[in-house]
Design an enzyme around this catalytic site. Structure first.
Site, PDB file in Angstrom:
ATOM      1  N   GLY A 372       0.826  -1.200   0.000  1.00  0.00           N
ATOM      2  CA  GLY A 372       0.000   0.000   0.000  1.00  0.00           C
ATOM      3  C   GLY A 372       0.853   1.241   0.000  1.00  0.00           C
ATOM      4  N   GLY A 377      -0.115   2.565   7.557  1.00  0.00           N
ATOM      5  CA  GLY A 377      -0.054   1.749   8.774  1.00  0.00           C
ATOM      6  C   GLY A 377       0.412   0.325   8.567  1.00  0.00           C
ATOM      7  N   LYS A 378       1.243   0.071   7.562  1.00  0.00           N
ATOM      8  CA  LYS A 378       1.694  -1.304   7.298  1.00  0.00           C
ATOM      9  C   LYS A 378       2.611  -1.805   8.423  1.00  0.00           C
ATOM     10  CE  LYS A 378       3.443  -0.201   3.288  1.00  0.00           C
ATOM     11  NZ  LYS A 378       3.077   1.226   3.231  1.00  0.00           N
ATOM     12  N   SER A 695      -3.386   3.138 -18.298  1.00  0.00           N
ATOM     13  CA  SER A 695      -4.747   3.476 -17.862  1.00  0.00           C
ATOM     14  C   SER A 695      -5.217   4.849 -18.321  1.00  0.00           C
ATOM     15  CB  SER A 695      -4.831   3.387 -16.328  1.00  0.00           C
ATOM     16  OG  SER A 695      -3.987   4.332 -15.728  1.00  0.00           O
ATOM     17  N   LYS A 738      -8.078   5.561  -7.106  1.00  0.00           N
ATOM     18  CA  LYS A 738      -8.562   6.519  -8.092  1.00  0.00           C
ATOM     19  C   LYS A 738      -9.902   7.121  -7.667  1.00  0.00           C
ATOM     20  CE  LYS A 738      -6.095   4.267 -11.889  1.00  0.00           C
ATOM     21  NZ  LYS A 738      -6.159   3.437 -13.109  1.00  0.00           N
TER      22      LYS A 738
END
Length: 788
Positions: A372, A377-378, A695, A738
């Site tokens: 992430g 907060g990993k 994308s 997104k």
């Protein structure tokens, strides 16, 4: 005759006459012994039914049936639990003990077979059939050979250490009856109940002798092995004593020379610690070899310092020390909820992992990898898991790591050699089952010093890491008890084989509401404590927190938000330090007084609909973002000009969009002549930032078509999707990030590929409010939604 209740001894004289056995006798079950005829044995009786059986026998003719139990653990055996063959015996003496037990002396009279047991009485009663020896089924010569063999085997057993009294051997020497000889031999061999019972049940003296001969042969083999073991043990003791004597002499010589006392104490300390750590046998052998090497080495030798460092590492590693794991799922859930707000999917997956560990001791599951953007907060999640499991927590940062030796350690031949960082972490933890968080695994590099990612393959593979060999240790270390977790911002740069060993858990950015709640529950109390102010000194309203998030931060995580709140707390702390204890109420209108001019302007996305300007949605390692793609026609010859530091993939998307627009010019209402008369210039602002990825395909196509057709693009529409030459729209990643970016930019309509519809199921409902989603399969659908 003395009363049974009298604690005096009761005695009868055994008669030499043949005793006639009655048809039924009370039964005394024997737990771990088989009584043979003519044996005299003392027995202790303490079970109530057995005592009543003895009392009944004494009241009648003092004859009792002795039968062995099949199951020794059975406390109250019934008739079916006893062997059918036993011995009728006379009770010669009886003594009542103070503790309620009785002690009897019995003499076996004759073999008997039980035809039926009666269990309904206060004691067990057996209906018996007396048995006598049959004629030997052997010739006289064979019988004599068997008798001599048994006598010789008994004598040999004595020479090998079997404890048989001389009185028994005298009886054996004078016994001519082969049946009685077999009984006497069997009764002195300390046989198992099943083996002794097999001797008792044989009525043919020759067969009985053969069976005893087999048991004697087996006993002699056991005694031979026992003697060999004793001889080896004695040799080991003699060698140890000799070594001890030589060491004592060496100590005396060193004492005379005035040297060696410190080294001797140090070596003794190493040996003591070696035994205390309970190393595996292979490791202990290696450490002992190195200690002996140090013992023979001169204290001032250059290699002695290297050897001491090695021994210090080895004796301080937690080879067998482990912390007791707490697998209370409710407690773990509570701790995760206390430390982290939101992240429900992540917490659920972690609790599932703990549940599996609770049900199965040795889990060879995948390594959890938390992926992430920064600040979500990993690392703190790993710390919470360690606290919930009652494991030590060690964080190992891999960012910028290039040297493989950092993982595997250096060989001891090098100056300054040390163990790898995995082994160092375990040593610092003091237990062999810590939780080790491998932080920033996506930032591991590789150069001429090796590839640390390849070294991590063995560490993170449950099928291999039980024998991880660090180059410094030189012996295997078991890493299977260690719980590994990893973190990364992106997975693209992680080694493919390493990625295959990990289970990816994605942590998307936080919504505005989640950030407000986290700030109230965690960040504000933490910063107040860090700055020495109390709740009575400051009051931050929800609207103020939203203002900080919208105007001063632009991130998926929380680090910038924490810094801005810290800035507010510093200004409040100054007021308190100056003596002003009044509560400072911070509202949205007063934020500029505390934090200065806002850094972000989320409301100023586009003021009006424009030609050739499309709003795209992008994913970055720091979360989601919006980007404006501008298309402009200039006089030229149909060239495509791309600026804004675009990557190769994005350039190819732009070329594909142009080719598609050319092929559909008539359908789109575009004059074919424009493609030859004008150059198309595509620019993406913020040119200092590299941009890449497929994308933006639909956004590029929309901007081009708008510029070529002169039609405006709705400013409230943002889009994402990959384009093909046929005009199809393919799915993309990072949908949640997104959508977060679109919410921040106050976009109302989002165009996403049809195949990404399922990704919205994992997005919280509150995030989807006030947003309209248009799911498309082709660029025509995109244009229909975006162009006026």
């Amino acid at each position: 005759m003395t009363s049974l209740m009298d604690p005096e001894e009761v005695q009868i004289e055994a008669s030499d006459e043949q005793v006639r056995l009655p048809d039924s006798l009370p039964v005394l079950p024997l737990r771990d012994i088989v009584i043979f005829p003519f044996m005299i044995v003392p027995l202790f009786v303490q079970r109530e039914r057995s005592i009543r059986a003895v009392e009944q026998a004494l009241a009648e003719n003092r004859i009792i049936m002795l039968a062995a139990q099949r199951d020794l653990e059975k406390e109250e055996p019934s008739g079916s639990d006893l062997y059918d063959y036993g011995t009728a015996a006379a009770i010669m003496r009886m003594l009542k003990m103070p503790d309620g037990r009785i002690r009897i002396l019995v003499q076996g009279l004759a073999r008997a077979r039980v035809t039926r047991y009666d269990d309904g009485l206060p004691h067990l009663l057996a209906h018996i059939e007396p048995l006598t020896d049959t004629d030997p089924d052997a010739e006289e010569l064979e019988l004599e050979a068997l008798v001599r063999n048994v006598r010789g085997s008994l004598e040999r057993a004595i020479t090998l250490g079997k404890n048989i009294s001389s009185e028994v051997m005298a009886i054996v020497a004078n016994l001519e009856d082969p049946g009685r000889l077999a009984d006497v031999a069997a009764s002195n061999l300390e046989l198992k109940v099943s083996d002794a019972q097999s001797v008792l049940e044989k009525l043919d003296p020759a067969n009985r002798l053969r069976r005893v001969n087999e048991l004697l042969a087996r006993e002699i083999n056991v005694l031979l092995v026992q003697q060999e073991i004793n001889t080896q043990a004695k040799g080991e003791i003699d060698r140890t004593q000799r070594e001890f004597y030589l060491r004592q002499q060496l100590k005396a010589i060193q004492a005379e020379l005035g040297e060696g006392n410190e080294l001797a104490e140090e070596i003794a300390l190493y040996r003591e610690k070696m035994f205390q750590t309970k190393m595996p046998a292979e490791v202990e052998e290696e450490v002992d070899r190195q200690i002996k090497k140090l013992e023979r080495m001169h204290p001032d030798a250059a290699e002695s310092a290297t050897l001491r460092n090695y021994l210090d590492v080895m004796v301080h590693l937690p080879w067998s020390a482990s912390s007791e794991e707490n697998l209370d799922l409710a407690r773990a859930q509570k701790i995760l909820d206390e430390d982290h707000y939101g992240l429900e999917k992540v917490k659920e997956r972690i609790i599932e992992s703990l549940a599996v560990r609770k049900l199965k001791d040795k889990v060879k599951g995948p390594i959890l990898c938390l992926v992430g953007p920064p600040g979500v907060g990993k690392t703190s999640l790993g710390r919470s898991i360690a606290r919930a499991l009652n494991r030590k927590f060690q964080r190992l940062s891999l960012g910028g790591l290039h040297d493989e030796a950092e993982i595997r350690g250096h060989r001891r031949t090098y100056i300054g050699a040390m163990p790898g960082r995995i082994v160092q972490s375990i040593q610092q933890a003091g237990t062999n089952n810590p939780l080790i968080m491998l932080d920033e695994i996506d930032k591991v590099g590789a150069d001429f010093r090796g590839d640390p990612s390849s070294a991590l393959l063995e560490v993170l593979d449950p099928e291999q890491n039980f024998s991880f060999r660090d180059n410094y240790l030189g012996v295997p270390f078991d890493l299977s008890n260690v719980m590994f977790m990893t973190t990364a911002n992106v997975l693209d740069s992680v080694h493919a084989a390493l990625r295959d060993r990990m289970e990816v858990i994605r942590l998307a950015g936080y919504t505005e509401e989640e950030k407000v709640e986290i700030a109230r529950r965690h960040i504000i109390p933490k910063q107040m404590d860090a700055h020495g102010i109390r709740t009575s000194h400051i009051a931050l309203s929800r609207s103020a927190l939203r203002g900080v998030i919208q105007q001063y931060t632009h991130e998926s995580g929380l680090r910038q938000l924490e810094r801005e709140i810290a800035a507010i707390c510093r200004k409040v702390a100054r007021r308190v330090a100056e003596g002003n204890d009044a509560t400072v109420r911070v509202s949205a209108k007063e934020l500029q007084d505390f934090l200065g001019i806002p850094h972000m302007h989320p409301d100023e996305v586009l003021k009006k609909d424009q030609v050739g300007v499309a709003t795209g949605l992008a994913w970055t390692p720091a979360g989601g973002d919006i980007l404006f793609i501008e298309a402009l026609l200039t006089a030229g010859k149909g060239s495509l000009i791309l600026t804004g530091q675009l990557g190769e993939v994005m350039k190819e998307s732009a070329q594909a969009a142009l080719s598609w627009a050319k092929s559909r010019a008539d359908e789109l209402g575009i004059d074919q002549g424009k493609f030859n008369q004008f150059d198309i210039h595509i620019h993406v602002p913020e040119g200092a930032i590299p941009k890449d990825g497929p994308s933006a395909g639909v956004t590029l196509a929309t901007a081009m078509v708008s510029a070529l057709s002169g039609k405006q693009i709705r400013r409230s529409v943002a889009m994402t999707g990959e384009i093909t030459l046929r005009g199809n729209v393919l799915p993309v990643g990072g949908i949640k990030e997104k959508v977060l970016a679109a919410r921040r930019a106050r976009v109302t309509t989002i165009v996403i590929p049809q195949q990404n519809r399922r990704d919205l199921e994992e997005i919280p409902e509150e995030l989807l409010k006030k947003l309209d989603f248009v799911f498309v399969d082709s660029v025509h659908q995109v244009l229909k939604t975006a162009i006026l």
